[in-house]
Design an enzyme around this catalytic site. Structure first.
Site, PDB file in Angstrom:
ATOM      1  N   ARG B 149       0.845  -1.202   0.000  1.00 60.64           N
ATOM      2  CA  ARG B 149       0.000   0.000   0.000  1.00 60.64           C
ATOM      3  C   ARG B 149       0.878   1.249   0.000  1.00 60.64           C
ATOM      4  O   ARG B 149       1.835   1.333   0.764  1.00 60.64           O
ATOM      5  CB  ARG B 149      -0.877   0.064   1.263  1.00 60.64           C
ATOM      6  N   HIS B 152      -0.572   6.270   3.406  1.00 63.51           N
ATOM      7  CA  HIS B 152      -1.907   6.890   3.404  1.00 63.51           C
ATOM      8  C   HIS B 152      -2.375   7.130   4.824  1.00 63.51           C
ATOM      9  O   HIS B 152      -1.927   6.479   5.766  1.00 63.51           O
ATOM     10  CB  HIS B 152      -2.924   6.015   2.660  1.00 63.51           C
TER      11      HIS B 152
HETATM   12 FE   LIG Z   1      -4.329   1.501   5.815  1.00 67.93          FE
END
Ligand SMILES: [Fe+2]
Lengths: 163, 229
Positions: B149, B152
């Site tokens: 990922r 964020h």
């Molecule tokens: Fe997350």
């Protein structure tokens, strides 16, 4: 009328909200003699429990939040909102919002009460729902509690509303 | 007049993000006339406790957390461009090493005893919010081979109505993982994806102390059309 702002897109709540979003007493929005306990299970398209879901319930003046447990189970204590707490011909109901890993946008549904048959029959929202699917929006009486399972997908998929 | 923003919203079913396959509804969403719910006041979130110190994620423990200290700030607007005042903003994030405090997270990166990674605040009279935190690290997940990922911060907002409820994620500019992320890339159009990327902002930056990022948020409102099914 000056409406050109594109709304910020949604993204999934992911799996790691459990230490941040739940708050103490979150599932219990009401106390006193009139309280109703709601119990349910959040299920995916394979009928498997969803252990990383977050539900919010809102109606009348009440707001409650509950994460699902390892069995996908959730519970709330609420009072039944008075009829006519919203404009239009609507039976008492609660708004239910579902967040989960794997949901890029949240889901919106409603929980109606099983002891309101006449009002439910006149409810303008239930009346736009396919009659074969209406039952997914009405909780079931189960002893001292109301049972309201939410099926995200599959043959008896819960009715969800566009937001 | 209302404008459709269908391509700026992710679909429910996006098989590149595997978890959607069993969890996306397959029946058509039931569409109600907008006036049946857009005028309803939204959830009263007053029971969610918010203390002023909740907006500074670097001061929730005895010492300061490790990582790059940052300020994230912006304005919350409705779809007519008006500020959304006194609305609840909740954030949660991984630490600088890419690890969440949440017990569900089993990434083999260190926890930081001085960082929880959860914050809350209310927007001010101008709809503005401001958090002090550290820049979260990227982290691996099991969606596909070698999946990571991008950094964020998760955001949750209420706004004035049921329709304005929003849970989303804020990303950082120039992150090379952004084009590889099936969650952000689920948004069909580029403009929609860009709306989730903050901008480095020297007016928010505190000299000699913390870099500043600006991220404005627009909630759906009275004039928004329902999202496409
Ligand atoms: Fe997350």
């Amino acid at each position: 009328m000056g409406e050109d702002q594109v709304p910020t897109p949604s993204q999934t709540v992911g799996p790691f909200f459990g230490y941040a979003l739940p708050f103490e007493g979150g599932p219990d929005s009401a106390g006193g003699a009139e309280v109703i306990r709601i119990e349910g299970q959040l299920l995916d398209g394979a009928g498997e429990p969803v252990p990383d879901g977050l539900l919010e319930l809102w109606g009348g003046q009440q707001f409650a939040r509950c994460r699902t447990d390892a069995e996908g189970a959730f519970h709330f204590t609420v009072t039944k909102p008075p009829p006519g707490s919203e404009p239009g011909d609507e039976a008492p109901h609660l708004h239910v919002t579902v967040f989960a890993r794997g949901l890029l946008r949240h889901l919106a549904t409603r929980m109606y009460f099983p002891d309101e048959e006449a009002a439910n029959g006149r409810d303008r929202v239930l009346n736009v729902v396919d009659p074969a699917r209406r039952h997914t929006l009405i909780a079931q009486s189960d002893g001292a509690v109301l049972r309201f399972d939410i099926r995200m997908q599959g043959d008896s998929e819960t009715v969800f509303f566009a937001l | 007049m209302s404008v459709s923003h269908g391509d700026s919203e992710p679909p429910y079913l996006h098989p590149d993000y595997r978890a959607t396959v069993r969890r996306a509804p397959r029946r058509e969403l039931v569409r109600l006339p907008a006036e049946w719910f857009h005028h309803l006041p939204g959830p009263a979130f007053g029971r969610v406790p918010v203390r002023s110190e909740d907006a500074d994620l670097t001061r929730q423990h005895e010492r300061e957390p490790l990582g790059e200290r940052i300020v994230v700030s912006g304005q919350v607007l409705d779809s007519d461009g008006r500020p959304v005042r006194h609305t609840l903003v909740e954030v949660w994030q991984a630490n600088a090493a890419g690890r969440y405090v949440d017990p569900v997270d089993d990434h083999a990166a260190p926890l930081d005893p001085n960082f929880t990674g959860a914050g809350r605040c209310l927007t001010d009279a101008g709809g503005r919010y401001r958090f002090v935190t550290v820049k979260p690290g990227a982290y691996p997940w099991r969606n596909h081979e070698n999946a990571w990922r991008p950094a964020h911060i998760h955001f949750s907002l209420f706004g004035p109505s049921l329709a304005s409820r929003l849970v989303t994620q804020m990303y950082f500019p120039g992150d090379p993982l952004i084009p590889l992320d099936p969650i952000l890339q689920s948004i069909p159009d580029e403009h929609g994806r860009d709306l989730l990327v903050a901008a480095l902002d020297l007016t928010i930056t505190e000299p000699q102390w913390a870099l500043g990022y600006r991220w404005d948020i627009t909630l759906r409102g009275r004039n928004s059309t329902p999202r496409e099914g």
